[in-house]
Design a protein around this motif. Structure first.
Motif, PDB file in Angstrom:
ATOM      1  N   TYR B 137       0.994  -1.325  -0.047  1.00  0.00           N
ATOM      2  CA  TYR B 137      -0.017  -0.030   0.212  1.00  0.00           C
ATOM      3  C   TYR B 137       0.774   1.228   0.027  1.00  0.00           C
ATOM      4  O   TYR B 137       0.777   2.232  -0.768  1.00  0.00           O
ATOM      5  N   ILE B 138       1.842   1.056   0.922  1.00  0.00           N
ATOM      6  CA  ILE B 138       2.857   2.395   0.852  1.00  0.00           C
ATOM      7  C   ILE B 138       3.521   2.728  -0.498  1.00  0.00           C
ATOM      8  O   ILE B 138       3.697   3.464  -0.851  1.00  0.00           O
ATOM      9  N   GLN B 139       3.739   1.510  -0.845  1.00  0.00           N
ATOM     10  CA  GLN B 139       4.767   1.417  -2.272  1.00  0.00           C
ATOM     11  C   GLN B 139       3.814   2.093  -3.505  1.00  0.00           C
ATOM     12  O   GLN B 139       4.055   2.826  -4.429  1.00  0.00           O
ATOM     13  N   GLY B 140       2.650   1.716  -3.208  1.00  0.00           N
ATOM     14  CA  GLY B 140       1.526   2.327  -4.442  1.00  0.00           C
ATOM     15  C   GLY B 140       1.422   3.878  -4.100  1.00  0.00           C
ATOM     16  O   GLY B 140       1.566   4.558  -5.039  1.00  0.00           O
ATOM     17  N   GLN B 141       1.412   4.109  -2.937  1.00  0.00           N
ATOM     18  CA  GLN B 141       1.199   5.734  -2.627  1.00  0.00           C
ATOM     19  C   GLN B 141       2.515   6.371  -3.204  1.00  0.00           C
ATOM     20  O   GLN B 141       2.289   7.345  -3.967  1.00  0.00           O
ATOM     21  N   ILE B 142       3.567   5.767  -2.942  1.00  0.00           N
ATOM     22  CA  ILE B 142       4.927   6.322  -3.385  1.00  0.00           C
ATOM     23  C   ILE B 142       4.897   6.359  -4.866  1.00  0.00           C
ATOM     24  O   ILE B 142       5.284   7.372  -5.676  1.00  0.00           O
ATOM     25  N   ALA B 143       4.564   5.415  -5.702  1.00  0.00           N
ATOM     26  CA  ALA B 143       4.504   5.191  -7.144  1.00  0.00           C
ATOM     27  C   ALA B 143       3.818   6.326  -7.640  1.00  0.00           C
ATOM     28  O   ALA B 143       4.095   6.964  -8.637  1.00  0.00           O
ATOM     29  N   ALA B 144       2.492   6.696  -7.034  1.00  0.00           N
ATOM     30  CA  ALA B 144       1.650   7.525  -7.711  1.00  0.00           C
ATOM     31  C   ALA B 144       2.151   8.700  -7.535  1.00  0.00           C
ATOM     32  O   ALA B 144       2.042   9.839  -8.383  1.00  0.00           O
ATOM     33  N   LYS B 145       3.040   9.181  -6.479  1.00  0.00           N
ATOM     34  CA  LYS B 145       3.728  10.492  -6.231  1.00  0.00           C
ATOM     35  C   LYS B 145       5.011  10.549  -7.227  1.00  0.00           C
ATOM     36  O   LYS B 145       5.067  11.841  -7.900  1.00  0.00           O
ATOM     37  N   MET B 146       5.549   9.446  -7.688  1.00  0.00           N
ATOM     38  CA  MET B 146       6.894   9.460  -8.085  1.00  0.00           C
ATOM     39  C   MET B 146       6.466   9.384  -9.698  1.00  0.00           C
ATOM     40  O   MET B 146       7.327   9.783 -10.403  1.00  0.00           O
ATOM     41  N   ILE B 167      -1.344  -6.951  -5.520  1.00  0.00           N
ATOM     42  CA  ILE B 167      -1.546  -6.168  -6.570  1.00  0.00           C
ATOM     43  C   ILE B 167      -2.673  -5.170  -6.016  1.00  0.00           C
ATOM     44  O   ILE B 167      -2.532  -3.986  -6.241  1.00  0.00           O
ATOM     45  N   ASN B 168      -3.739  -5.639  -5.616  1.00  0.00           N
ATOM     46  CA  ASN B 168      -4.794  -4.747  -5.232  1.00  0.00           C
ATOM     47  C   ASN B 168      -4.456  -3.787  -4.221  1.00  0.00           C
ATOM     48  O   ASN B 168      -4.916  -2.621  -4.199  1.00  0.00           O
ATOM     49  N   SER B 169      -3.812  -4.143  -3.069  1.00  0.00           N
ATOM     50  CA  SER B 169      -3.195  -3.225  -2.093  1.00  0.00           C
ATOM     51  C   SER B 169      -2.315  -1.969  -2.808  1.00  0.00           C
ATOM     52  O   SER B 169      -2.507  -0.915  -2.617  1.00  0.00           O
ATOM     53  N   PHE B 170      -1.629  -2.423  -3.762  1.00  0.00           N
ATOM     54  CA  PHE B 170      -0.432  -1.297  -4.372  1.00  0.00           C
ATOM     55  C   PHE B 170      -1.509  -0.381  -5.052  1.00  0.00           C
ATOM     56  O   PHE B 170      -1.367   0.952  -5.029  1.00  0.00           O
ATOM     57  N   VAL B 171      -2.586  -1.132  -5.793  1.00  0.00           N
ATOM     58  CA  VAL B 171      -3.573  -0.360  -6.556  1.00  0.00           C
ATOM     59  C   VAL B 171      -4.537   0.663  -5.650  1.00  0.00           C
ATOM     60  O   VAL B 171      -4.520   2.036  -6.003  1.00  0.00           O
ATOM     61  N   ILE B 172      -4.790   0.260  -4.510  1.00  0.00           N
ATOM     62  CA  ILE B 172      -5.767   0.959  -3.611  1.00  0.00           C
ATOM     63  C   ILE B 172      -4.774   2.068  -3.028  1.00  0.00           C
ATOM     64  O   ILE B 172      -5.437   3.237  -2.946  1.00  0.00           O
ATOM     65  N   GLY B 173      -3.359   1.798  -2.710  1.00  0.00           N
ATOM     66  CA  GLY B 173      -2.609   2.909  -2.133  1.00  0.00           C
ATOM     67  C   GLY B 173      -2.190   3.850  -3.190  1.00  0.00           C
ATOM     68  O   GLY B 173      -2.442   5.193  -3.056  1.00  0.00           O
ATOM     69  N   ALA B 174      -1.937   3.467  -4.471  1.00  0.00           N
ATOM     70  CA  ALA B 174      -1.710   4.427  -5.616  1.00  0.00           C
ATOM     71  C   ALA B 174      -3.189   5.527  -5.826  1.00  0.00           C
ATOM     72  O   ALA B 174      -2.757   6.555  -5.893  1.00  0.00           O
ATOM     73  N   ARG B 175      -4.112   4.737  -6.039  1.00  0.00           N
ATOM     74  CA  ARG B 175      -5.065   5.650  -6.152  1.00  0.00           C
ATOM     75  C   ARG B 175      -5.631   6.485  -5.053  1.00  0.00           C
ATOM     76  O   ARG B 175      -6.624   7.345  -5.436  1.00  0.00           O
ATOM     77  N   PHE B 233      10.819  -0.717  -6.793  1.00  0.00           N
ATOM     78  CA  PHE B 233      10.845  -1.243  -5.644  1.00  0.00           C
ATOM     79  C   PHE B 233      11.256  -2.612  -5.466  1.00  0.00           C
ATOM     80  O   PHE B 233      11.013  -3.559  -6.199  1.00  0.00           O
ATOM     81  N   GLY B 234      12.004  -3.171  -4.334  1.00  0.00           N
ATOM     82  CA  GLY B 234      12.551  -4.310  -4.018  1.00  0.00           C
ATOM     83  C   GLY B 234      11.626  -5.290  -3.371  1.00  0.00           C
ATOM     84  O   GLY B 234      10.679  -4.810  -2.747  1.00  0.00           O
ATOM     85  N   GLN B 235      12.043  -6.530  -3.323  1.00  0.00           N
ATOM     86  CA  GLN B 235      11.041  -7.384  -2.825  1.00  0.00           C
ATOM     87  C   GLN B 235      11.862  -8.504  -1.884  1.00  0.00           C
ATOM     88  O   GLN B 235      12.680  -9.254  -2.166  1.00  0.00           O
ATOM     89  N   ALA B 236      11.168  -8.772  -0.919  1.00  0.00           N
ATOM     90  CA  ALA B 236      11.671  -9.711   0.272  1.00  0.00           C
ATOM     91  C   ALA B 236      12.883  -9.298   1.120  1.00  0.00           C
ATOM     92  O   ALA B 236      12.803  -9.688   2.263  1.00  0.00           O
ATOM     93  N   SER B 237      13.783  -8.784   0.212  1.00  0.00           N
ATOM     94  CA  SER B 237      15.152  -8.351   0.859  1.00  0.00           C
ATOM     95  C   SER B 237      15.313  -7.094   0.364  1.00  0.00           C
ATOM     96  O   SER B 237      15.076  -6.650  -0.692  1.00  0.00           O
ATOM     97  N   ASP B 238      16.188  -6.253   1.207  1.00  0.00           N
ATOM     98  CA  ASP B 238      16.658  -5.032   0.833  1.00  0.00           C
ATOM     99  C   ASP B 238      17.296  -5.147  -0.453  1.00  0.00           C
ATOM    100  O   ASP B 238      18.404  -5.594  -0.491  1.00  0.00           O
ATOM    101  N   MET B 239      17.015  -4.584  -1.710  1.00  0.00           N
ATOM    102  CA  MET B 239      17.763  -4.970  -3.005  1.00  0.00           C
ATOM    103  C   MET B 239      18.614  -3.710  -3.255  1.00  0.00           C
ATOM    104  O   MET B 239      18.763  -3.360  -4.517  1.00  0.00           O
ATOM    105  N   ILE B 240      18.812  -2.732  -2.480  1.00  0.00           N
ATOM    106  CA  ILE B 240      19.465  -1.424  -2.884  1.00  0.00           C
ATOM    107  C   ILE B 240      20.841  -1.503  -3.408  1.00  0.00           C
ATOM    108  O   ILE B 240      21.232  -0.778  -4.206  1.00  0.00           O
ATOM    109  N   ALA B 241      21.636  -2.653  -3.232  1.00  0.00           N
ATOM    110  CA  ALA B 241      22.861  -2.802  -3.823  1.00  0.00           C
ATOM    111  C   ALA B 241      22.633  -3.168  -5.412  1.00  0.00           C
ATOM    112  O   ALA B 241      23.358  -2.747  -6.166  1.00  0.00           O
ATOM    113  N   ALA B 242      21.369  -3.725  -5.712  1.00  0.00           N
ATOM    114  CA  ALA B 242      21.296  -3.961  -7.206  1.00  0.00           C
ATOM    115  C   ALA B 242      20.839  -2.537  -7.983  1.00  0.00           C
ATOM    116  O   ALA B 242      21.015  -2.448  -9.103  1.00  0.00           O
ATOM    117  N   GLY B 243      20.487  -1.507  -7.179  1.00  0.00           N
ATOM    118  CA  GLY B 243      20.166  -0.440  -7.745  1.00  0.00           C
ATOM    119  C   GLY B 243      19.943   0.753  -6.790  1.00  0.00           C
ATOM    120  O   GLY B 243      19.139   1.423  -6.254  1.00  0.00           O
TER     121      GLY B 243
END
Lengths: 306, 356
Positions: B137-146, B167-175, B233-243
């Motif tokens: 949900y938080i990711q969705g909100q960030i995505a909508a802003k960014m 998927i639903n939670s992401f969309v609800i957050g974004a919208r 956005f990363g998944q399951a673990s912090d993927m900051i090293a890859a990006g």
């Protein structure tokens, strides 16, 4: 960059490892050796290419390491099946399992490291040609190599005396032996070449396709390469056609999903395989042509003293 | 042979301990992993939890694990082996181990079992799960802003409730930020295939998405996003090293606290079967640092995270419609957990046909 161009670029990246591994296996099979260890050799190539790149800082050293790893690993297969005359199918399967295990062990300390990508080389003038230029002449060295290797194989198999001998060994090892061709030596070289190509395909995975190392990253591509050889009815250029068809269908189905055309994704995901089967059926209706191309001694052991 | 020796040694040890009256036996806590403990994602997160148990409970416990256990009949054998070797508490950490866990638990009523992400319990089988969707949900909100274009790409694995819920939670957050926000979904039909995940990422970017999120296991999509210069956005673990310039945040699985809590209860003899479904507030999932975004977006994300933690905000709260426009939740009404755990429909705003 247009959407068609973007799709084609992805297709080339996806198809290159398949074409390479299948081309190598084609030569081994033309000499009468069925090596089911493609997946294992590929993953060994991937891990060694990645490790060597990290240690040396140069992806070109990595490419060489991948080729060497694949070839060395295939030597094990050669020793077991050609010198000790072990069953080829069982040995090939064992090679795949061994490769997946050993690569996991070797790669453990390289997990999560940032890969170094093999950069594209733009060919002067040709890369300036609209549409074709960026697609075909602004690629990495492994792509150029893949095309050169297929052309080389075609020339070797059908235009040289050594190639003729290799095909003779694959068709009837007894007759070739009687004519004075060293069957075991020919097969060793063919197996080594197959291993080197699979290793190079692995290097493409960990240096170009997705520049990283994760366990099992070949994810079954070795098996698809094996199927492609049959699909191509042991003809080198058909391997390219098959590899690119497979790649094209896989990439287009992802685009179709993203576009939202509303066809179930499970069906779309199965399309590359469906396409393969359809083409196989179309090819096999001409039975005589298929038989002419199939190496008659494929998978049969050879003991010279008999 | 090694196993046999080990079993013999254990038996001898137990007899030895019994003879020395009052000597305390170490409790054995065991784990069954579906993948390799260094997979950089799901299984690694569980193994970090196991290490935390060892660290925090010290010499009162001993841990053991089996990795790369395939789902299916092999899982049964693996779990049974652990149960026989004297494990007192066994965590089985993949959805596909559900039936095997329940079956072996019937054979070993004195051993306690905990199954991750499943729904079948027994007197000696507990289940535990994490509300990953809160992070989405938080990711969705960030995505909508960014997002400049108002379209995000979503690389999904398999159409199971867990993924659909995400998927639903992401969309609800974004919208909730941009009511016109859209997502494009690509089903990779795999959890793990770096090449295919990268291809899916390229396809989505080529079709014009400028934010990428994934529900598959490797960092390949993050790498592609970095190469093409978009955010992800990363998944399951912090993927900051890859990006380092790409990752906005990631949902990080942190099972450790739960494992320690349950192991402690087991040691105290207070272990009971439960169906635990913890979320951000319990620390079973955490958000990786909010990076590569302006301060106001970061502030919004932090505020949302705080609201979810305090219980003020529940992502699945009405008014919400299903994809076809039919009413689902009324104003202020929140979805019950059973609906979420069996989720097989999209909410309004998802531009994809759910594979059935």
């Amino acid at each position: 960059m247009g959407i068609v161009e973007a799709i084609l670029l992805s297709v080339i990246t996806a198809a290159t490892p398949l074409v390479l591994a299948a081309a190598g296996e084609l030569v081994a099979e033309r000499s009468g050796v069925l090596n089911l260890g493609v997946e294992g050799m590929m993953i060994m190539g991937a891990v060694c290419a990645f490790a060597a790149t990290q240690l040396s800082g140069s992806p070109y050293i990595g490419v060489l390491a991948g080729i060497a790893a694949g070839a060395l690993f295939s030597l094990l297969f050669g020793f077991l099946t050609l010198t000790l005359v072990a069953n080829q199918v069982a040995t090939g399967l064992a090679l795949t399992l061994l490769g997946l295990g050993v690569s996991g062990m070797l790669g453990e300390s390289f997990l999560g490291m940032q890969g170094i990508k093999l950069q594209p080389i733009a060919i002067p003038l040709l890369s300036q040609v609209p549409f074709v230029g960026p697609l075909l002449f602004r690629q990495d060295a492994i792509f150029y190599l893949s095309i050169a290797i297929v052309a080389g194989i075609h020339w070797f198999l059908f235009r040289t005396r050594s190639g003729l001998k290799l095909r003779a060994v694959g068709d009837s090892h007894g007759s070739a032996h009687a004519l004075g061709v060293d069957v075991i030596r020919t097969r060793y070289l063919a197996v080594l070449f197959g291993g080197a190509c699979a290793g190079l395909a692995g290097a493409q995975l960990s240096l170009v396709y997705t520049p990283q190392w994760v366990e099992n990253m070949s994810a079954g591509r070795g098996w698809i390469a094996l199927a492609l050889v049959v699909f191509a009815s042991w003809r080198p250029w058909r391997v390219v056609a098959g590899g690119y068809l497979f790649g094209a269908v896989s990439i287009s189905q992802l685009h179709a999903q993203a576009f939202g055309i509303g066809i179930p994704s499970q069906f779309l995901s199965s399309l590359p395989y469906v396409a393969t089967i359809v083409v196989l059926i179309l090819i096999s209706h001409n039975r005589r042509m298929t038989l002419i191309n199939t190496p008659a001694s494929l998978g049969k052991p050879f003991v010279p003293d008999r | 042979m090694k196993k046999l020796l080990l079993a013999l040694a254990t038996t001898t040890a137990v007899i030895g301990f019994a003879a020395a009256a009052g000597a305390q036996e170490k409790a054995k806590i065991c784990f069954v992993y579906v993948g390799s403990k260094t997979d950089g994602g799901w299984t690694q997160a569980h193994d970090i939890g196991r290490q935390q148990v060892e660290k925090e409970l010290g010499d009162k416990v001993e841990t053991q694990f089996l990795e790369n256990v395939p789902e299916g009949p092999d899982a049964e054998r693996a779990i049974e082996r652990l149960a026989r070797s004297g494990c007192g508490l066994i965590f089985t950490t993949s959805f596909g181990f559900m039936d095997a866990t329940v079956k072996i638990a019937q054979k070993f009523p004195d051993v306690k079992f905990e199954h991750a992400t499943g729904y079948k319990t027994a007197p000696n089988v507990a289940t535990y799960n994490s509300r990953f969707y809160e992070g989405r949900y938080i990711q969705g909100q960030i995505a909508a802003k960014m997002s400049q274009k108002g379209v995000a790409g979503y690389i999904a694995s398999f159409p199971i409730p867990e993924v659909v819920m995400g998927i639903n939670s992401f969309v609800i957050g974004a919208r909730s930020v941009n009511p016109d926000f859209k997502i494009k979904v690509v089903w990779a039909n795999t959890w793990f295939d770096p090449g295919k995940e990268a291809d899916a990422a390229k396809a989505l970017i080529d079709q014009g998405v400028d934010i990428l999120t994934q529900h598959t296991d490797t960092t390949a999509p993050m790498q592609v996003a970095a190469e093409r210069g978009i955010k992800a956005f990363g998944q399951a673990s912090d993927m900051i090293a890859a990006g380092p310039q790409t990752q906005l945040t990631a949902i990080v699985d942190t099972w450790g606290a739960y494992y320690v809590k349950r192991a402690q209860a087991f040691l105290d003899g207070k272990w009971e079967t439960t169906s635990s479904w913890d979320g951000l507030k319990d620390g079973i999932l955490t958000m990786a640092p909010y990076t590569n975004m302006p301060d106001d977006v970061k502030a919004m994300a932090e505020a949302t995270e705080a609201k979810i933690k305090s219980g003020e905000l529940k992502p699945f709260t009405g008014p919400l419609n299903k994809q076809d426009g039919a009413a689902w939740l009324k104003e202020g009404e929140s979805s019950d957990d059973a609906t979420l755990l069996g989720m097989n429909f999209y909410v309004e705003g998802v531009d994809d046909k759910l594979p059935q």
